[in-house]
Design a protein around this motif. Structure first.
Motif, PDB file in Angstrom:
ATOM      1  N   ASP A  55       0.826  -1.197   0.000  1.00 26.54           N
ATOM      2  CA  ASP A  55       0.000   0.000   0.000  1.00 26.54           C
ATOM      3  C   ASP A  55       0.864   1.252   0.000  1.00 26.54           C
ATOM      4  OD1 ASP A  55      -2.390  -1.339  -0.006  1.00 26.54           O
ATOM      5  OD2 ASP A  55      -2.690  -1.223   2.164  1.00 26.54           O
ATOM      6  N   ASP A  56       0.477   2.240  -0.789  1.00 30.66           N
ATOM      7  CA  ASP A  56       1.037   3.582  -0.709  1.00 30.66           C
ATOM      8  C   ASP A  56       0.269   4.336   0.376  1.00 30.66           C
ATOM      9  OD1 ASP A  56       1.888   6.202  -1.028  1.00 30.66           O
ATOM     10  OD2 ASP A  56       0.802   6.498  -2.914  1.00 30.66           O
ATOM     11  N   PRO A  57       0.938   4.826   1.429  1.00 25.67           N
ATOM     12  CA  PRO A  57       0.206   5.527   2.500  1.00 25.67           C
ATOM     13  C   PRO A  57      -0.608   6.713   1.999  1.00 25.67           C
ATOM     14  CG  PRO A  57       2.462   5.058   3.173  1.00 25.67           C
ATOM     15  CD  PRO A  57       2.369   4.720   1.716  1.00 25.67           C
ATOM     16  N   GLN A  58      -0.173   7.326   0.895  1.00 22.76           N
ATOM     17  CA  GLN A  58      -0.890   8.467   0.353  1.00 22.76           C
ATOM     18  C   GLN A  58      -2.054   8.052  -0.558  1.00 22.76           C
ATOM     19  OE1 GLN A  58      -0.067  11.451   1.574  1.00 22.76           O
ATOM     20  NE2 GLN A  58       1.467  10.323   2.758  1.00 22.76           N
ATOM     21  N   GLY A  59      -2.122   6.770  -0.900  1.00 17.52           N
ATOM     22  CA  GLY A  59      -3.203   6.281  -1.725  1.00 17.52           C
ATOM     23  C   GLY A  59      -3.151   6.707  -3.171  1.00 17.52           C
ATOM     24  N   GLU A  60      -1.974   7.138  -3.643  1.00 14.30           N
ATOM     25  CA  GLU A  60      -1.861   7.658  -5.001  1.00 14.30           C
ATOM     26  C   GLU A  60      -1.232   6.673  -5.979  1.00 14.30           C
ATOM     27  OE1 GLU A  60      -3.022  10.525  -6.108  1.00 14.30           O
ATOM     28  OE2 GLU A  60      -3.833  11.056  -4.148  1.00 14.30           O
ATOM     29  N   ARG A 118       0.702   4.882 -11.849  1.00 12.99           N
ATOM     30  CA  ARG A 118       0.490   6.282 -11.478  1.00 12.99           C
ATOM     31  C   ARG A 118      -0.528   6.943 -12.390  1.00 12.99           C
ATOM     32  NH1 ARG A 118       4.299   9.297  -8.587  1.00 12.99           N
ATOM     33  NH2 ARG A 118       5.799   8.022  -7.400  1.00 12.99           N
ATOM     34  N   GLN A 142       8.301   1.851   0.473  1.00 13.66           N
ATOM     35  CA  GLN A 142       7.395   0.860   1.044  1.00 13.66           C
ATOM     36  C   GLN A 142       8.039  -0.516   1.142  1.00 13.66           C
ATOM     37  OE1 GLN A 142       5.635   3.423   2.331  1.00 13.66           O
ATOM     38  NE2 GLN A 142       4.290   1.645   2.579  1.00 13.66           N
ATOM     39  N   VAL A 179       8.427   5.702  -4.300  1.00 12.37           N
ATOM     40  CA  VAL A 179       7.346   5.230  -3.441  1.00 12.37           C
ATOM     41  C   VAL A 179       7.488   3.732  -3.192  1.00 12.37           C
ATOM     42  CG1 VAL A 179       4.848   4.930  -3.238  1.00 12.37           C
ATOM     43  CG2 VAL A 179       5.778   7.077  -4.101  1.00 12.37           C
TER      44      VAL A 179
END
Length: 229
Positions: free
Chosen positions: A45-50, A82, A119, A115
């Motif tokens: 998971d990307d913590p920023q959700g992007e 992205r 992670q 990113v």
């Protein structure tokens, strides 16, 4: 939490990888076009959700690769997805595709995406967990992580991340941290018990499916001490 959308992709991920994979120095095939199948992997998971982060395992069943051993060549392919181009990463672009829900997506060799690097370091350090490749909010408990280091994999000072491909895999290195090596060419471990190289301070192992329907397990990533050690 990454949401997995079960929708259409044009072209598909495997269609994007088909012309890209033979351009890699660790590709084991010959002149024939690869015939790819997705046989395993996991997500982060990307913590920023992007940014979508996926570690895909694919096999190449083209005739030119079968001479390499009893099983088709299997590759670990980390990808990031992205919604806009990543500045300075044109060399790492695998291709673009149209997502049925999210629209145009830019797919990158994830080793060159900061990113993914952040992670993956968090995975080693126990700050995040591998997620199921196909199901939202479902940990993948078959991905096993070991870390015996006494500090962060990449510190805030490590802005000089260098990515190097060779015949076996990809190394992510900095001037201060350990060496993080991704095993691009995967090999089934005897008795499903992968052993990291001597001196390793961390490793990630995971499974994938063989053509006969059985499961193999092998090393996905290894951490070795770096200059600061």
């Amino acid at each position: 939490m990454a949401v997995i959308h079960h929708t259409t992709l044009k072209p598909t991920k495997l269609e994007l990888l088909t012309p890209w994979l033979p351009s890699r120095p660790w590709y084991r095939g010959g002149a024939a076009e690869p015939v790819l199948a997705k046989v395993g992997g996991f997500r982060l998971d990307d913590p920023q959700g992007e940014v979508g982060i996926e570690f895909m395992v694919v096999t190449d069943t083209s005739a030119s690769t079968n001479r390499s051993g009893p099983h088709p060549a299997a590759y670990l392919v980390p990808l990031t997805y992205r919604g806009a181009p990543l500045d300075g990463a044109e060399h790492a672009l695998v291709g673009t595709m149209e997502h049925g829900v999210l629209g145009r997506r830019w797919a990158y060799d994830g080793c060159h995406d900061p990113v993914l690097a952040a992670q993956l370091a968090a995975l080693f350090e126990g700050r995040t967990q591998a997620q199921d490749q196909n199901t939202s909010d479902a940990p993948d408990r078959e991905v096993i992580v070991s870390f015996t280091g006494d500090g962060p994999v990449f510190s805030d000072a490590d802005s000089d991340l260098t990515v190097t491909d060779d015949r076996e895999g990809t190394e992510l290195t900095t001037s201060h941290g350990p060496i993080l090596r991704l095993q691009r060419v995967l090999r089934p471990a005897p008795d499903d018990r992968p052993l990291p190289p001597q001196g390793a301070i961390g490793h990630v192992t995971g499974p994938w499916q063989l053509p006969d329907g059985t499961r193999a397990r092998g090393l996905f990533a290894v951490l070795q001490p770096g200059p600061r050690a």
